[in-house]
Motif scaffolding. Structure first.
Motif, PDB file in Angstrom:
ATOM      1  N   HIS A 125      42.378  47.841  39.787  1.00 42.84           N
ATOM      2  CA  HIS A 125      41.919  46.531  40.247  1.00 42.84           C
ATOM      3  C   HIS A 125      42.672  45.413  39.538  1.00 42.84           C
ATOM      4  O   HIS A 125      43.325  45.653  38.514  1.00 42.84           O
ATOM      5  CB  HIS A 125      40.406  46.367  40.038  1.00 42.84           C
ATOM      6  CG  HIS A 125      39.982  46.396  38.597  1.00 42.84           C
ATOM      7  ND1 HIS A 125      39.496  47.526  37.986  1.00 42.84           N
ATOM      8  CD2 HIS A 125      39.979  45.430  37.644  1.00 42.84           C
ATOM      9  CE1 HIS A 125      39.207  47.253  36.727  1.00 42.84           C
ATOM     10  NE2 HIS A 125      39.488  45.994  36.487  1.00 42.84           N
ATOM     11  N   ALA A 165      42.102  41.524  38.018  1.00 40.95           N
ATOM     12  CA  ALA A 165      41.054  40.582  37.607  1.00 40.95           C
ATOM     13  C   ALA A 165      41.610  39.166  37.517  1.00 40.95           C
ATOM     14  O   ALA A 165      42.704  38.943  36.982  1.00 40.95           O
ATOM     15  CB  ALA A 165      40.473  40.990  36.258  1.00 40.95           C
ATOM     16  N   HIS A 186      43.380  40.059  33.912  1.00 35.59           N
ATOM     17  CA  HIS A 186      43.978  41.327  33.510  1.00 35.59           C
ATOM     18  C   HIS A 186      44.267  42.175  34.737  1.00 35.59           C
ATOM     19  O   HIS A 186      43.808  41.874  35.834  1.00 35.59           O
ATOM     20  CB  HIS A 186      43.072  42.095  32.533  1.00 35.59           C
ATOM     21  CG  HIS A 186      41.745  42.523  33.099  1.00 35.59           C
ATOM     22  ND1 HIS A 186      40.599  41.781  32.971  1.00 35.59           N
ATOM     23  CD2 HIS A 186      41.366  43.633  33.790  1.00 35.59           C
ATOM     24  CE1 HIS A 186      39.583  42.401  33.547  1.00 35.59           C
ATOM     25  NE2 HIS A 186      40.025  43.539  34.060  1.00 35.59           N
ATOM     26  N   TYR A 197      32.822  42.062  40.946  1.00 38.63           N
ATOM     27  CA  TYR A 197      33.876  42.780  41.666  1.00 38.63           C
ATOM     28  C   TYR A 197      33.650  42.646  43.170  1.00 38.63           C
ATOM     29  O   TYR A 197      32.511  42.569  43.629  1.00 38.63           O
ATOM     30  CB  TYR A 197      33.866  44.269  41.304  1.00 38.63           C
ATOM     31  CG  TYR A 197      34.051  44.549  39.831  1.00 38.63           C
ATOM     32  CD1 TYR A 197      35.301  44.857  39.306  1.00 38.63           C
ATOM     33  CD2 TYR A 197      32.964  44.473  38.948  1.00 38.63           C
ATOM     34  CE1 TYR A 197      35.465  45.092  37.946  1.00 38.63           C
ATOM     35  CE2 TYR A 197      33.128  44.703  37.589  1.00 38.63           C
ATOM     36  CZ  TYR A 197      34.381  45.017  37.100  1.00 38.63           C
ATOM     37  OH  TYR A 197      34.539  45.237  35.757  1.00 38.63           O
ATOM     38  N   THR A 249      44.113  46.364  35.650  1.00 38.25           N
ATOM     39  CA  THR A 249      43.644  47.646  35.121  1.00 38.25           C
ATOM     40  C   THR A 249      44.182  48.794  35.965  1.00 38.25           C
ATOM     41  O   THR A 249      44.071  48.775  37.192  1.00 38.25           O
ATOM     42  CB  THR A 249      42.098  47.684  35.086  1.00 38.25           C
ATOM     43  OG1 THR A 249      41.652  46.750  34.111  1.00 38.25           O
ATOM     44  CG2 THR A 249      41.588  49.084  34.717  1.00 38.25           C
ATOM     45  N   GLU A 303      38.460  41.489  40.771  1.00 39.83           N
ATOM     46  CA  GLU A 303      37.413  41.201  39.803  1.00 39.83           C
ATOM     47  C   GLU A 303      37.546  39.727  39.433  1.00 39.83           C
ATOM     48  O   GLU A 303      38.659  39.191  39.450  1.00 39.83           O
ATOM     49  CB  GLU A 303      37.643  42.096  38.565  1.00 39.83           C
ATOM     50  CG  GLU A 303      36.783  41.803  37.351  1.00 39.83           C
ATOM     51  CD  GLU A 303      37.157  42.718  36.162  1.00 39.83           C
ATOM     52  OE1 GLU A 303      37.933  43.693  36.356  1.00 39.83           O
ATOM     53  OE2 GLU A 303      36.690  42.434  35.050  1.00 39.83           O
TER      54      GLU A 303
HETATM   55 ZN    ZN Z   1      38.756  44.838  34.956  1.00 42.05          ZN
END
Ligand code: ZN
Length: 309
Positions: A217, A219, A6, A256, A8, A266
């Protein structure tokens, strides 16, 4: 399992954020929950019909957030995949919605339509002939033939590409697939969505400042705890980089670290996924809280900005 899990980002007002990603872009709200580290604020998850890793764009809406300033050590742009035949549909749709779009470009042979969300977040739609078809979310205005098919990937802005490319290729399972000017493209073999990281080297550009319209961030996927542990060990052994301890995010488990170019990465597990606390056909319809906050549900719910009406 390589690829993005993902992205974010930091948003402004929650309702406008929800309206844009579900209403204009037609993504599914797959989870409405709180920021587990700051339960007075929302954490909204958008994705495909199944909330599959690689399709997820998530936001922290902070009503009073200052605008971010793009710079080195940040994500410059987040791109979503659309079918090649949907390029005209989306150009018209964004214009009709009053979204400021840039002139289309071509990068690595694919047409790309760049625009910004209402908070100034840099986004793009990338046309592809082999868009994944697993579970597009559809709305009255956006049929399965044109719907967004998940993340294409992110563009990272760094001073020097080498160390970032090394972490992506030696730890996170990506492979260098080409270069175009100052951009090195890395691809995750076998990933249907979220398969691309473009690393843009810009030398002595100023560092960015996170704020509204910034990606917080990025991921990356690990199939499960065992794969995550292996990646953490490889990161330590080859680069001397330590991650945080594992944090339970209810829908995945995460560690992280800051990659050498400055971007927060992440590593998130595919398991257990978004159907762990609500039925697949009811994803995103009610406030979900981790067990430790359930006792405070009434107070938390009353303090969150309204998402409706
Ligand atoms: Zn995240």
């Amino acid at each position: 399992m390589a690829g993005l899990h993902h992205v974010t980002a930091i948003a402004g007002g929650a309702r406008g954020n929800l309206d844009f990603y579900t209403g204009v872009l037609g993504l599914r709200l797959v989870k409405r929950t709180v920021n587990f580290d700051d339960p007075g604020t929302w954490h909204l998850y958008f994705g495909d019909a199944a909330g599959a890793p690689g399709t997820l764009f998530t936001t922290f809406p902070w009503a009073n957030a200052r605008p971010g300033r793009l710079g080195v050590g940040e994500v410059q742009e987040t791109a979503f995949l659309i079918p090649e035949a949907a390029f005209g549909f989306w150009t018209h749709r964004l214009l009709a919605a009053g979204v400021a779009i840039e002139d289309p470009t071509v990068l690595f042979g694919a047409r790309r339509l760049a625009f910004r969300d209402p908070d100034g977040m840099r986004l793009a739609l990338v046309a592809t002939l082999d868009a994944p078809t697993a579970a597009p979310w559809t709305t009255d205005a956006i049929g399965a033939d044109v719907a967004i098919r998940g993340l294409q990937g992110v563009t990272l802005l760094v001073a020097d590409a080498g160390p970032t490319v090394a972490v992506l290729s030696e730890v996170l399972g990506f492979e260098v697939s080409g270069t175009d000017g100052s951009v090195t493209r890395l691809a995750a073999p076998g990933a249907a969505a979220g398969a691309v990281v473009d690393v843009r080297a810009v030398g002595g550009f100023p560092r960015g400042a996170l704020g509204k319209g910034s990606v917080h961030h990025v991921a990356f996927r690990a199939a499960d705890d065992a794969e995550q542990t292996a990646l953490v060990e490889r990161l330590r052994d080859r680069f001397g980089i330590e991650t945080t301890e594992q944090k339970d995010r209810a829908y995945f488990r995460s560690v992280y670290f800051r990659e050498p170019g400055g971007v927060i990465f992440e590593i998130a597990t595919d398991t257990p996924g978004f159907a762990v606390d609500e039925a697949p056909d009811a994803l995103g319809t009610a406030l979900r809280l981790p067990a430790r906050y359930e006792a405070q549900r009434d107070r938390i719910s009353a303090a969150l900005p309204s998402l409706d009406g």
